[in-house]
Design an enzyme around this catalytic site. Sequence first.
Site, PDB file in Angstrom:
ATOM      1  N   CYS A 113      -3.330  -6.206  -1.295  1.00 24.02           N
ATOM      2  CA  CYS A 113      -2.912  -5.617  -2.705  1.00 24.02           C
ATOM      3  C   CYS A 113      -1.619  -6.385  -2.855  1.00 24.02           C
ATOM      4  CB  CYS A 113      -2.885  -4.270  -2.829  1.00 24.02           C
ATOM      5  SG  CYS A 113      -2.381  -3.811  -4.529  1.00 24.02           S
ATOM      6  N   SER A 117      -0.460  -1.209  -3.059  1.00 23.76           N
ATOM      7  CA  SER A 117      -0.996  -0.591  -1.861  1.00 23.76           C
ATOM      8  C   SER A 117      -2.341  -0.281  -1.828  1.00 23.76           C
ATOM      9  CB  SER A 117      -0.108   0.530  -1.244  1.00 23.76           C
ATOM     10  OG  SER A 117      -0.308   1.390  -2.259  1.00 23.76           O
ATOM     11  N   CYS A 118      -2.994  -0.847  -3.052  1.00 23.34           N
ATOM     12  CA  CYS A 118      -4.682  -0.527  -3.095  1.00 23.34           C
ATOM     13  C   CYS A 118      -5.383  -0.949  -2.144  1.00 23.34           C
ATOM     14  CB  CYS A 118      -5.084  -1.351  -4.506  1.00 23.34           C
ATOM     15  SG  CYS A 118      -4.069  -0.745  -5.997  1.00 23.34           S
TER      16      CYS A 118
HETATM   17 FE    FE Z   1      -2.045  -1.732  -5.357  1.00 18.26          FE
END
Ligand code: FE
Length: 207
Positions: A113, A117-118
């Site tokens: 990501c 922080s996906c």
């Molecule tokens: Fe993200």
Amino acid sequence: MTERTSHDHAADEFQKDEEIHGYYQFLGLAIEELLVEKGIVTGDEIRATIERRDSITPAIGARIVARAWTDPPYRQRLLTDGTAAAEEFGCEFDATELVVVENTPEAHNVIVCTLCSCYPRMVLGLPPSWYKSREYRARAVREPRAVLKEFGTELAENVEVRVHDSTADMRYLVLPMRPDGTEAMDEDALAALVTRDCMIGVTVPKV
Ligand code: FE
């Protein structure tokens, strides 16, 4: 680039990230207090959600991968509609979609990501700290082969590296290739070979 023996990052890099997380932690706490104060959610509902999220581990993703390796119709469902196929394993999704990308002898997939922080938390749980680091987020797209090498993964020159940038709406999961020599293994034994990092795509399963 200095040689690294692990995925650890220099202390100063972590410090910068922690400052950002500190800011969002305060923001999160403030929003949580407001939601509870206004009676929109209860403290117990928030606690139960955290408890449920903490119970998700990469073991769930590993079971999904092992099933895909042993059950061709499941593999097809997983690649066609990752969300629905993961729901068969009890994973819960809200508005987020899961896209499963399959490694082949021609192409290797890596997820990142670049923005924040996906991560496919519904199937892998919480992301490792290096996944959230600025260095990984920037370099995974700029020089994926060099990053993979630092994780001990060396791909042949003719293998295409595909980097998938996750978003709030779309999360990716890598379906690794089943290693040679595992023909006699059952689903449980196969699942034990599938680590978190294999499903992020920075490494491959080993026997
Ligand atoms: Fe993200």
